[in-house]
Design an enzyme around this catalytic site. Structure first.
Site, PDB file in Angstrom:
ATOM      1  N   HIS A  19       2.048  -2.511   1.981  1.00  0.00           N
ATOM      2  CA  HIS A  19       2.183  -1.093   2.354  1.00  0.00           C
ATOM      3  C   HIS A  19       0.988  -0.615   3.191  1.00  0.00           C
ATOM      4  O   HIS A  19       0.545   0.532   3.058  1.00  0.00           O
ATOM      5  CB  HIS A  19       2.333  -0.205   1.118  1.00  0.00           C
ATOM      6  CG  HIS A  19       3.564  -0.472   0.308  1.00  0.00           C
ATOM      7  ND1 HIS A  19       4.735   0.226   0.487  1.00  0.00           N
ATOM      8  CD2 HIS A  19       3.830  -1.374  -0.667  1.00  0.00           C
ATOM      9  CE1 HIS A  19       5.650  -0.220  -0.372  1.00  0.00           C
ATOM     10  NE2 HIS A  19       5.124  -1.199  -1.075  1.00  0.00           N
ATOM     11  N   ASN A  49      10.146   3.270  -3.791  1.00  0.00           N
ATOM     12  CA  ASN A  49      10.605   2.693  -2.526  1.00  0.00           C
ATOM     13  C   ASN A  49      11.872   3.394  -2.068  1.00  0.00           C
ATOM     14  O   ASN A  49      12.460   4.174  -2.817  1.00  0.00           O
ATOM     15  CB  ASN A  49      10.907   1.201  -2.699  1.00  0.00           C
ATOM     16  CG  ASN A  49       9.654   0.330  -2.682  1.00  0.00           C
ATOM     17  OD1 ASN A  49       8.594   0.770  -2.248  1.00  0.00           O
ATOM     18  ND2 ASN A  49       9.788  -0.888  -3.142  1.00  0.00           N
ATOM     19  N   HIS A  80      -1.173   5.054  -8.325  1.00  0.00           N
ATOM     20  CA  HIS A  80      -1.166   4.147  -9.483  1.00  0.00           C
ATOM     21  C   HIS A  80       0.003   4.526 -10.383  1.00  0.00           C
ATOM     22  O   HIS A  80       0.061   5.661 -10.869  1.00  0.00           O
ATOM     23  CB  HIS A  80      -2.494   4.269 -10.235  1.00  0.00           C
ATOM     24  CG  HIS A  80      -2.563   3.448 -11.483  1.00  0.00           C
ATOM     25  ND1 HIS A  80      -1.800   2.315 -11.683  1.00  0.00           N
ATOM     26  CD2 HIS A  80      -3.324   3.585 -12.602  1.00  0.00           C
ATOM     27  CE1 HIS A  80      -2.082   1.809 -12.869  1.00  0.00           C
ATOM     28  NE2 HIS A  80      -2.996   2.555 -13.446  1.00  0.00           N
ATOM     29  N   TYR A 103      -2.485  -1.671  -9.688  1.00  0.00           N
ATOM     30  CA  TYR A 103      -2.852  -0.592  -8.768  1.00  0.00           C
ATOM     31  C   TYR A 103      -4.321  -0.174  -8.871  1.00  0.00           C
ATOM     32  O   TYR A 103      -4.971   0.061  -7.860  1.00  0.00           O
ATOM     33  CB  TYR A 103      -1.889   0.601  -8.937  1.00  0.00           C
ATOM     34  CG  TYR A 103      -0.536   0.263  -8.339  1.00  0.00           C
ATOM     35  CD1 TYR A 103       0.317  -0.634  -8.977  1.00  0.00           C
ATOM     36  CD2 TYR A 103      -0.132   0.760  -7.125  1.00  0.00           C
ATOM     37  CE1 TYR A 103       1.525  -1.003  -8.418  1.00  0.00           C
ATOM     38  CE2 TYR A 103       1.088   0.409  -6.557  1.00  0.00           C
ATOM     39  CZ  TYR A 103       1.915  -0.471  -7.212  1.00  0.00           C
ATOM     40  OH  TYR A 103       3.107  -0.839  -6.657  1.00  0.00           O
TER      41      TYR A 103
HETATM   42 FE1  HDE Z   1       3.530  -1.943  -5.187  1.00  0.00          FE
HETATM   43  N1  HDE Z   1       1.591  -2.260  -4.746  1.00  0.00           N
HETATM   44  N2  HDE Z   1       3.567  -3.611  -6.305  1.00  0.00           N
HETATM   45  N3  HDE Z   1       5.545  -1.737  -5.504  1.00  0.00           N
HETATM   46  N4  HDE Z   1       3.562  -0.331  -4.046  1.00  0.00           N
HETATM   47  C1  HDE Z   1       0.842  -1.534  -3.918  1.00  0.00           C
HETATM   48  O1  HDE Z   1      -1.352  -0.797  -4.348  1.00  0.00           O
HETATM   49  C2  HDE Z   1       2.483  -4.248  -6.756  1.00  0.00           C
HETATM   50  C3  HDE Z   1       6.342  -2.558  -6.248  1.00  0.00           C
HETATM   51  C4  HDE Z   1       4.591   0.534  -3.862  1.00  0.00           C
HETATM   52  O2  HDE Z   1       1.279   4.475  -0.173  1.00  0.00           O
HETATM   53  C5  HDE Z   1      -0.619  -1.915  -3.937  1.00  0.00           C
HETATM   54  O3  HDE Z   1      -2.715   0.777  -3.481  1.00  0.00           O
HETATM   55  C6  HDE Z   1       2.853  -5.301  -7.663  1.00  0.00           C
HETATM   56  C7  HDE Z   1       7.595  -1.941  -6.522  1.00  0.00           C
HETATM   57  C8  HDE Z   1       4.241   1.534  -2.892  1.00  0.00           C
HETATM   58  O4  HDE Z   1      -0.605   3.765  -1.039  1.00  0.00           O
HETATM   59  C9  HDE Z   1      -0.659  -3.016  -5.015  1.00  0.00           C
HETATM   60  C10 HDE Z   1       4.220  -5.276  -7.715  1.00  0.00           C
HETATM   61  C11 HDE Z   1       7.530  -0.724  -5.904  1.00  0.00           C
HETATM   62  C12 HDE Z   1       2.943   1.225  -2.501  1.00  0.00           C
HETATM   63  C13 HDE Z   1       0.797  -3.116  -5.425  1.00  0.00           C
HETATM   64  C14 HDE Z   1       4.660  -4.200  -6.877  1.00  0.00           C
HETATM   65  C15 HDE Z   1       6.253  -0.620  -5.273  1.00  0.00           C
HETATM   66  C16 HDE Z   1       2.555   0.065  -3.237  1.00  0.00           C
HETATM   67  C17 HDE Z   1      -1.194  -2.259  -2.603  1.00  0.00           C
HETATM   68  C18 HDE Z   1       5.146  -6.179  -8.487  1.00  0.00           C
HETATM   69  C19 HDE Z   1       8.614   0.364  -5.841  1.00  0.00           C
HETATM   70  C20 HDE Z   1       2.118   1.956  -1.474  1.00  0.00           C
HETATM   71  C21 HDE Z   1      -2.068  -1.100  -2.203  1.00  0.00           C
HETATM   72  C22 HDE Z   1       5.065  -6.002  -9.857  1.00  0.00           C
HETATM   73  C23 HDE Z   1       8.998   0.877  -7.119  1.00  0.00           C
HETATM   74  C24 HDE Z   1       1.379   3.102  -2.076  1.00  0.00           C
HETATM   75  C25 HDE Z   1      -2.090  -0.252  -3.368  1.00  0.00           C
HETATM   76  C26 HDE Z   1       0.616   3.841  -1.011  1.00  0.00           C
HETATM   77  C27 HDE Z   1       1.286  -0.520  -3.146  1.00  0.00           C
HETATM   78  C28 HDE Z   1       1.184  -3.972  -6.374  1.00  0.00           C
HETATM   79  C29 HDE Z   1       6.023  -3.905  -6.653  1.00  0.00           C
HETATM   80  C30 HDE Z   1       5.864   0.544  -4.518  1.00  0.00           C
HETATM   81  C31 HDE Z   1      -1.269  -4.332  -4.599  1.00  0.00           C
HETATM   82  C32 HDE Z   1       1.919  -6.244  -8.378  1.00  0.00           C
HETATM   83  C33 HDE Z   1       8.746  -2.510  -7.360  1.00  0.00           C
HETATM   84  C34 HDE Z   1       5.111   2.676  -2.407  1.00  0.00           C
HETATM   85  O5  HDE Z   1      -1.402  -2.614  -6.122  1.00  0.00           O
END
Ligand code: HDE
Length: 732
Positions: free
Chosen positions: A88, A161, A352, A375
């Protein structure tokens, strides 16, 4: 001597009034620098007399180490970047507010959901997943939809999402998924694209991804605008009321402008013409007062119904069809203010999923559980330490007090000896809060079982909901899915990967698989089994993790099709009007008025910039020349008639302009001499003026009258005339 005031308050309402209306805005203002009559200084406050030349030994001599101003300026510049988000990275954000329609106190004790009078400030960041920070907005990708609510009880982050399901069931596979989709590590190609071998290699070995892959190959992955896409919390969460009763909930965002997408060829062209397309669209809409609005939707499931669906509520590769559990629209999110500074706000915001308030809790979805770790961890390196909650955009508007201390870049000054609890030296302050006083209490849930690395049997229905999604699409949407698979798998170089993927598709729908296979030149062997599930431990049995159908019936969910989203409001839609000298002013005026009434806008495109007279002698200044724009940046095109309009036919950029508009199934109209351009573009010229508004042909008339404009506007409300497509391509 200029005044050295750099924090002059902006004129406007008193701080108390502003703070009551929007406490987050008031808080951010305290950290915002408004420069008026101010001297340029060093970071130490020393006014600078010369910022043009470094300090040198002689006017042609070497720069001196003594130049503290030069060193400070360059050092700061050298460190201006922070690591981009691992996923993202590319995003755009806006401020706004949320208000619930009626109290939801029966379901949750969360104050911001219980009090219709309360307006909660929010900051929302939209994003793509795979691309780098500077990548195109129009990649085929999932879009992030992350909302930070600054509630009176602390920050609540709904980090969702634009698709309701996910690729994987367990967070432990997330690094693998992301490594597979990111540019390949040896040559860092391709950027912001899933159409490459490593992605499809991984996916073809992970049948649990099939449902999400259907979403990713659908038009949902190429939205027209952030303002025209749905949002989903994906996981099952909990709502807990004051009596302690818990219910399961799925969160939704429903855009009031409807859900719309662009065409794939269009997306690729937009990526070249304006890679900031979604960012610009969001920014301009807010600047022009067309504030994006979304309704919060809830699907609520009683605890007793946890096992009533035939799929597991804890499995994030499944959605609850709206037809089974209706989405209740409970409140409205409005985005009405652009950030003041991209880095300070959009780049530094830290979401987070673990930021919750009393009345909201988690389920045991293993993807959600893993995210609860990730997060905070990611911010530690991205934002440089444990004090990122002190960055203005991340700061809660609710009071924060605890014994956490020190660390890089600590802003808060904590006086006194006491930084532990319990204590007697500091009156045991800050004190824990009782639940009655707003203390967060985790919902009590019985848990038992052996310590195991496994997944419940209920997680192994990989194909039923993928089939439901495909069967719920309209015919054009199905064709787009087939073509997206042909495109993506067509770019895959390893034949075995393509073949494995087609065999998965055969489990979803034989017609889908056959159509995709045909495009790839592959034969599907009759009764071929599904490829093995290789998401299995070394001692595990792949057969035990193969698909099993858990439902005794086929599901259908018409709500999953975007075809049901039209006609939609035309508000904020952009129409290109091609004008040549002597253009029909009255016709352009009639159309512009009608568009403006619906909140849409007309944008004049001329052969060149500068003044251009219409047939009434009045001069207009086109916003664009045919060189500075393209029809992919508009929702519809009108070629105005007039004395010299026929000359457009000799301009190849204009020919491409209308040809693309037609190909992308946009409403396309021409009048008088303007029709010659349509003919030069070999675009079928429409029928009589009174034809059916749903007619997929172009709209052609002697003059742009009110009736013709009405027909054009009706077509615009229909978004796209997808039925045109069969004329444009050979049968699949
Ligand atoms: Fe994320 N995701 N994600 N994700 N995610 C991040 O956090 C992660 C997942 C989502 O505009 C990271 O600050 C794991 C699902 C959004 O700043 C990180 C898993 C959904 C955003 C991270 C998922 C999301 C992130 C990277 C699997 C929808 C952007 C930068 C378990 C429900 C937020 C950050 C923004 C961002 C980890 C799966 C949505 C690495 C480990 C499912 C919208 O922490």
């Amino acid at each position: 001597m200029p005044k050295r005031v750099t924090r002059a308050a902006k004129p406007g309402p008193s701080r108390a009034a502003a703070s009551a209306r929007d406490p987050k805005r008031a808080q951010l203002k305290n950290d915002t620098e408004f420069v008026r009559d101010a001297a340029l200084t060093t970071n130490q406050g020393l006014p600078i007399e010369d910022d043009q030349d470094s300090l040198k030994a002689g006017d042609r001599g070497p720069t001196l180490l003594e130049d503290f101003h030069f060193r400070e300026k360059i050092t700061h510049f050298d460190h201006e970047r922070i690591p981009e988000r691992i996923v993202h990275a590319r995003g755009s954000a806006a401020h706004g507010s949320f208000q619930v329609y009626e109290s939801l106190a029966d379901y949750t004790k969360a104050g911001f959901l219980s009090d219709p009078a309360r307006r909660t400030p929010v900051f929302v960041r939209f994003s793509t997943v795979a691309g780098s920070r500077g990548s195109t907005d129009l990649a085929r990708d999932v879009r992030g939809f992350a909302v930070k609510f600054y509630t009176d009880e602390g920050n609540f982050d709904l980090v969702g999402n634009n698709m309701p399901v996910f690729f994987i069931q367990d967070a432990i596979k997330f690094p693998d998924l992301i490594h597979a989709v990111k540019p390949e590590p040896n040559n860092e190609m391709p950027q912001a694209a899933s159409a490459h071998d490593t992605f499809w290699d991984f996916i073809s070995l992970m049948p649990e991804s099939t449902h999400m892959i259907l979403w990713l190959m659908s038009d949902r992955a190429i939205p027209r605008s952030y303002r025209m896409m749905e949002g989903f919390g994906v996981h099952t969460f909990r709502l807990i009321n004051a009596a302690g009763k818990s219910r399961f909930v799925k969160f939704h965002w429903k855009p009031l402008l409807g859900v719309h997408s662009v065409a794939w060829d269009e997306a690729q062209k937009i990526s070249g013409k304006d890679p900031d397309f979604h960012r610009r669209d969001l920014w301009q809409a807010i600047e022009s007062g067309a504030f994006p609005e979304y309704e919060l939707g809830l699907q609520i499931v009683e605890e007793k119904d946890e096992f009533a669906f035939g799929f597991d509520l804890l499995d994030p590769t499944k959605l609850i069809p709206e037809e089974l559990v209706p989405v209740q629209r409970v409140g409205k999110l409005t985005l009405d203010r652009n950030p003041d500074n991209f880095f300070a706000e959009t780049e530094q915001v830290a979401f987070h999923i673990g930021n919750v308030v009393p009345g909201i809790g988690f389920s045991n979805d293993p993807l959600l559980q893993g995210r609860l770790f990730s997060y905070t961890d990611t911010q530690l390196i991205r934002l440089g330490g444990p004090n990122f909650h002190e960055i203005p955009i991340n700061r809660a508007t609710a009071p924060t007090h605890n014994n956490q201390r020190d660390g890089f870049m600590r802003q808060q000054i904590n006086p006194g000896r006491v930084s532990y609890q319990p204590n007697s030296l500091g009156d045991n302050q800050p004190a824990q809060a009782t639940s009655a006083a707003g203390g967060y209490v985790t919902h009590v849930e019985p848990v038992e079982g052996s310590k195991v690395r496994t997944r419940g049997d209920s997680f192994f229905d990989h194909y039923s909901q993928a089939r439901m999604f495909f069967h719920s699409q309209s015919e054009p949407e199905k064709q787009h899915i087939v073509k997206a698979f042909r495109f993506e798998l067509g770019k895959v170089e390893t034949p075995a990967i393509r073949e494995r993927m087609v065999l998965h598709l055969a489990q979803v729908d034989s017609g889908l698989a056959t159509d995709v296979a045909k495009g790839l030149g592959i034969e599907i062997p009759a009764n071929a089994p599904a490829p093995p599930n290789l998401s299995v431990s070394a001692d595990g049995d792949p057969a035990a993790r193969q698909h099993r159908t858990l439902l005794d019936r086929e599901l259908a969910s018409p709500a999953l099709s975007m075809a049901a989203q039209v006609p939609a409001p035309i508000a904020s839609r952009k129409v290109a009007v091609l004008v040549a000298p002597g253009f029909d002013s009255a016709g352009v005026g009639a159309l512009t008025r009608m568009l403006t009434t619906g909140g849409a806008t007309a944008h004049l495109v001329g052969p060149r910039l500068g003044g251009l007279a219409g047939d009434d002698g009045k001069t207009v200044r086109p916003e664009f020349s045919i060189l500075t724009t393209a029809s992919v940046l508009f929702d519809a095109v009108y070629v105005a008639g007039g004395e010299q309009a026929g000359k457009w036919a000799g301009e190849s950029d204009a020919v491409d302009f209308v040809r693309d508009a037609f190909k992308h199934c946009k409403p396309l109209a021409a009048s008088g001499e303007g029709v010659k351009l349509l003919e030069a573009a070999r675009v079928p010229v429409g029928g009589a003026d009174d034809a059916d508004p749903a007619d997929d042909a172009t709209i052609v008339a002697q003059r742009m009258t009110r009736a013709v404009a009405e027909r054009f506007v009706a077509a615009l409300a229909g978004h796209r005339l997808w039925t045109r497509e069969p004329e444009l391509h050979l049968p699949l």
